[in-house]
Design a protein around this motif. Structure first.
Motif, mmCIF file in Angstrom:
data_model
loop_
_atom_site.group_PDB
_atom_site.id
_atom_site.type_symbol
_atom_site.label_atom_id
_atom_site.label_comp_id
_atom_site.label_asym_id
_atom_site.label_seq_id
_atom_site.Cartn_x
_atom_site.Cartn_y
_atom_site.Cartn_z
ATOM 1 N N UNK A 158 -1.602 -30.911 -27.762
ATOM 2 C CA UNK A 158 -0.539 -30.409 -26.885
ATOM 3 C C UNK A 158 -0.963 -30.480 -25.421
ATOM 4 N N UNK A 159 -2.198 -30.090 -25.140
ATOM 5 C CA UNK A 159 -2.702 -30.154 -23.762
ATOM 6 C C UNK A 159 -2.688 -31.576 -23.234
ATOM 7 N N UNK A 160 -3.035 -32.542 -24.092
ATOM 8 C CA UNK A 160 -3.061 -33.941 -23.652
ATOM 9 C C UNK A 160 -1.653 -34.444 -23.310
ATOM 10 N N UNK A 193 10.756 -35.140 -22.899
ATOM 11 C CA UNK A 193 9.975 -34.267 -23.768
ATOM 12 C C UNK A 193 10.266 -32.807 -23.485
ATOM 13 N N UNK A 194 10.018 -31.944 -24.458
ATOM 14 C CA UNK A 194 10.328 -30.519 -24.296
ATOM 15 C C UNK A 194 9.364 -29.809 -23.351
ATOM 16 N N UNK A 195 9.837 -28.659 -22.841
ATOM 17 C CA UNK A 195 8.990 -27.792 -22.011
ATOM 18 C C UNK A 195 7.801 -27.292 -22.811
ATOM 19 N N UNK A 196 8.088 -26.835 -24.032
ATOM 20 C CA UNK A 196 7.031 -26.334 -24.891
ATOM 21 C C UNK A 196 7.500 -26.281 -26.333
ATOM 22 N N UNK A 216 1.013 -32.660 -33.616
ATOM 23 C CA UNK A 216 2.127 -32.507 -32.686
ATOM 24 C C UNK A 216 3.021 -33.747 -32.706
ATOM 25 N N UNK A 217 2.421 -34.913 -32.799
ATOM 26 C CA UNK A 217 3.214 -36.142 -32.892
ATOM 27 C C UNK A 217 4.070 -36.109 -34.160
#
Length: 127
Positions: A89-91, A66-69, A54-55
């Motif tokens: 993503x959860x973190x 940061x984005x919503x999703x 994700x990074x």
């Protein structure tokens, strides 16, 4: 090439077509993966699914806040990203919506027309 919606009433990149291997954004063709933010589009040399980070997606887009999703297009078929990617993503308190890349390209325009603050990472179609 499949043409998608051309008339848009919001700012930022929109996927306007699909190529055999990738995407068309405006008049620019991308025969590889694609990273999208409300302000930019980048060619993405997508890693193998087990190496997704994700990074690695968020850093080149440099979006603040940061984005919503993340809208994740998994290639020619819908495949969930690895568990480690979801935990990452959860973190970051970020949701992930997963679909095949063709569907993600279409949904991107709908969500951006709603002015959703999102990012997109679309795996290439020729995977």
């Amino acid at each position: 090439m499949v043409e998608l919606r051309k008339d848009v009433d919001f700012e930022g990149p929109v996927v306007t077509g699909l190529t055999p291997d990738g995407f068309k954004v405006g008049t620019q063709r991308f025969d590889q993966g694609l990273l999208l933010s409300p302000f930019q589009v980048l060619a993405w040399n997508a890693p193998q699914r087990e190496n997704l980070s994700l990074v690695g997606i968020l850093k080149p887009l440099d979006l603040d806040p940061g984005p919503e999703f993340l809208l994740f297009g998994s290639g020619p078929v819908m495949l969930q990203p690895p568990a480690a990617f979801r935990r990452e993503a959860e973190s970051l308190n970020m949701g992930i919506e997963v679909m095949d890349s063709r569907a993600a390209a279409r949904v991107w325009g709908v969500l951006r027309a709603e002015e959703r603050w999102i990012v997109g990472a679309f795996m290439p179609l020729g995977v």
